[in-house]
Design a protein around this motif. Structure first.
Motif, PDB file in Angstrom:
ATOM      1  N   LEU A   4       0.925  -1.232   0.052  1.00  0.00           N
ATOM      2  CA  LEU A   4       0.044   0.112   0.111  1.00  0.00           C
ATOM      3  C   LEU A   4       0.887   1.229  -0.048  1.00  0.00           C
ATOM      4  N   ILE A   5       1.929   1.037   0.753  1.00  0.00           N
ATOM      5  CA  ILE A   5       2.641   2.355   0.735  1.00  0.00           C
ATOM      6  C   ILE A   5       3.564   2.786  -0.597  1.00  0.00           C
ATOM      7  N   VAL A   6       3.987   1.573  -1.004  1.00  0.00           N
ATOM      8  CA  VAL A   6       4.594   1.582  -2.365  1.00  0.00           C
ATOM      9  C   VAL A   6       3.483   1.852  -3.623  1.00  0.00           C
ATOM     10  N   LEU A   7       2.398   1.492  -3.467  1.00  0.00           N
ATOM     11  CA  LEU A   7       1.443   2.081  -4.564  1.00  0.00           C
ATOM     12  C   LEU A   7       1.132   3.551  -4.200  1.00  0.00           C
ATOM     13  N   LEU A   8       1.055   3.991  -3.109  1.00  0.00           N
ATOM     14  CA  LEU A   8       0.948   5.293  -2.820  1.00  0.00           C
ATOM     15  C   LEU A   8       2.095   6.223  -3.318  1.00  0.00           C
ATOM     16  N   GLY A   9       3.263   5.682  -2.962  1.00  0.00           N
ATOM     17  CA  GLY A   9       4.511   6.430  -3.333  1.00  0.00           C
ATOM     18  C   GLY A   9       4.561   6.600  -5.058  1.00  0.00           C
ATOM     19  N   LEU A  10       3.927   5.588  -5.726  1.00  0.00           N
ATOM     20  CA  LEU A  10       4.104   5.638  -7.108  1.00  0.00           C
ATOM     21  C   LEU A  10       2.892   6.467  -7.647  1.00  0.00           C
ATOM     22  N   CYS A  11       1.671   6.177  -7.092  1.00  0.00           N
ATOM     23  CA  CYS A  11       0.529   7.051  -7.614  1.00  0.00           C
ATOM     24  C   CYS A  11       0.570   8.759  -7.295  1.00  0.00           C
ATOM     25  N   LEU A  12       1.181   9.027  -6.233  1.00  0.00           N
ATOM     26  CA  LEU A  12       0.998  10.303  -5.898  1.00  0.00           C
ATOM     27  C   LEU A  12       1.828  11.241  -6.677  1.00  0.00           C
ATOM     28  N   PRO A  13       2.889  11.066  -6.869  1.00  0.00           N
ATOM     29  CA  PRO A  13       3.731  11.830  -7.902  1.00  0.00           C
ATOM     30  C   PRO A  13       2.908  11.803  -9.453  1.00  0.00           C
ATOM     31  N   ILE A  14       2.393  10.826  -9.640  1.00  0.00           N
ATOM     32  CA  ILE A  14       1.484  10.893 -11.106  1.00  0.00           C
ATOM     33  C   ILE A  14       0.369  11.750 -11.009  1.00  0.00           C
ATOM     34  N   ILE A  15      -0.298  11.573  -9.936  1.00  0.00           N
ATOM     35  CA  ILE A  15      -1.532  12.310  -9.848  1.00  0.00           C
ATOM     36  C   ILE A  15      -0.927  13.878  -9.620  1.00  0.00           C
ATOM     37  N   THR A  16      -0.115  14.171  -8.703  1.00  0.00           N
ATOM     38  CA  THR A  16       0.408  15.610  -8.779  1.00  0.00           C
ATOM     39  C   THR A  16       0.724  16.079 -10.125  1.00  0.00           C
ATOM     40  N   LEU A  17       1.474  15.146 -11.011  1.00  0.00           N
ATOM     41  CA  LEU A  17       1.976  15.876 -12.411  1.00  0.00           C
ATOM     42  C   LEU A  17       0.808  16.102 -13.321  1.00  0.00           C
ATOM     43  N   CYS A  18      -0.260  15.100 -13.128  1.00  0.00           N
ATOM     44  CA  CYS A  18      -1.304  15.254 -14.130  1.00  0.00           C
ATOM     45  C   CYS A  18      -2.088  16.669 -13.620  1.00  0.00           C
ATOM     46  N   TYR A  19      -2.544  17.026 -12.395  1.00  0.00           N
ATOM     47  CA  TYR A  19      -2.991  18.131 -11.961  1.00  0.00           C
ATOM     48  C   TYR A  19      -2.336  19.453 -12.170  1.00  0.00           C
ATOM     49  N   PHE A  20      -0.816  19.297 -12.177  1.00  0.00           N
ATOM     50  CA  PHE A  20      -0.047  20.502 -12.638  1.00  0.00           C
ATOM     51  C   PHE A  20      -0.388  20.501 -14.163  1.00  0.00           C
ATOM     52  N   THR A  21      -0.239  19.781 -15.011  1.00  0.00           N
ATOM     53  CA  THR A  21      -0.518  19.811 -16.369  1.00  0.00           C
ATOM     54  C   THR A  21      -1.895  20.238 -16.556  1.00  0.00           C
ATOM     55  N   ARG A  22      -2.886  20.072 -15.761  1.00  0.00           N
ATOM     56  CA  ARG A  22      -4.170  20.407 -16.204  1.00  0.00           C
ATOM     57  C   ARG A  22      -4.133  21.925 -15.733  1.00  0.00           C
ATOM     58  N   CYS A  23      -3.421  22.366 -14.627  1.00  0.00           N
ATOM     59  CA  CYS A  23      -3.583  23.872 -14.515  1.00  0.00           C
ATOM     60  C   CYS A  23      -2.694  24.778 -15.468  1.00  0.00           C
ATOM     61  N   LEU A  24      -1.855  24.075 -15.912  1.00  0.00           N
ATOM     62  CA  LEU A  24      -1.227  24.882 -17.170  1.00  0.00           C
ATOM     63  C   LEU A  24      -1.928  24.859 -18.430  1.00  0.00           C
ATOM     64  N   ILE A  25      -2.780  24.037 -18.686  1.00  0.00           N
ATOM     65  CA  ILE A  25      -3.391  23.892 -19.877  1.00  0.00           C
ATOM     66  C   ILE A  25      -4.713  24.799 -19.744  1.00  0.00           C
ATOM     67  N   SER A  26      -5.310  24.627 -18.580  1.00  0.00           N
ATOM     68  CA  SER A  26      -6.551  25.279 -18.330  1.00  0.00           C
ATOM     69  C   SER A  26      -6.532  25.826 -16.921  1.00  0.00           C
ATOM     70  N   PRO A  27      -5.940  27.050 -16.666  1.00  0.00           N
ATOM     71  CA  PRO A  27      -5.985  27.513 -15.361  1.00  0.00           C
ATOM     72  C   PRO A  27      -7.071  28.113 -14.823  1.00  0.00           C
ATOM     73  N   TRP A  28      -8.258  28.154 -15.870  1.00  0.00           N
ATOM     74  CA  TRP A  28      -9.529  28.421 -15.239  1.00  0.00           C
ATOM     75  C   TRP A  28     -10.580  27.599 -15.121  1.00  0.00           C
ATOM     76  N   GLY A  29     -11.288  27.471 -14.048  1.00  0.00           N
ATOM     77  CA  GLY A  29     -12.342  26.448 -13.522  1.00  0.00           C
ATOM     78  C   GLY A  29     -13.456  27.122 -13.170  1.00  0.00           C
TER      79      GLY A  29
END
Length: 72
Positions: A4-29
């Motif tokens: 579970l810790i390994v899975l969290l350690g792998l998924c958290l950076p991916i989710i963060t990167l996806c959100y950062f990319t979304r904010c760069l592409i579409s900064p307005w919500g």
């Protein structure tokens, strides 16, 4: 417990990167306060536009401004 810790350690950076990319592409919500009924002309959060900057974009702008003002 360890997988579970390994899975969290792998998924958290991916989710963060996806959100950062979304904010760069579409900064307005959509505005949280106006979302159920559309645009609300009296909304103080978005000034009646129905759109407001995402939290990630606000943090990015704050950090960029802080860096710019600190290096002048």
């Amino acid at each position: 417990m360890i997988p579970l810790i390994v899975l969290l350690g792998l998924c958290l950076p991916i989710i963060t990167l996806c959100y950062f990319t979304r904010c760069l592409i579409s900064p307005w919500g959509t505005c949280i306060r106006c979302r159920p009924g559309g645009k609300n002309r009296t909304c103080r959060a978005c000034d009646g536009t129905g759109m407001r900057p995402r939290l990630g974009w606000q943090l990015y702008t704050y950090a960029r401004r802080l860096h710019r003002n600190g290096t002048r």
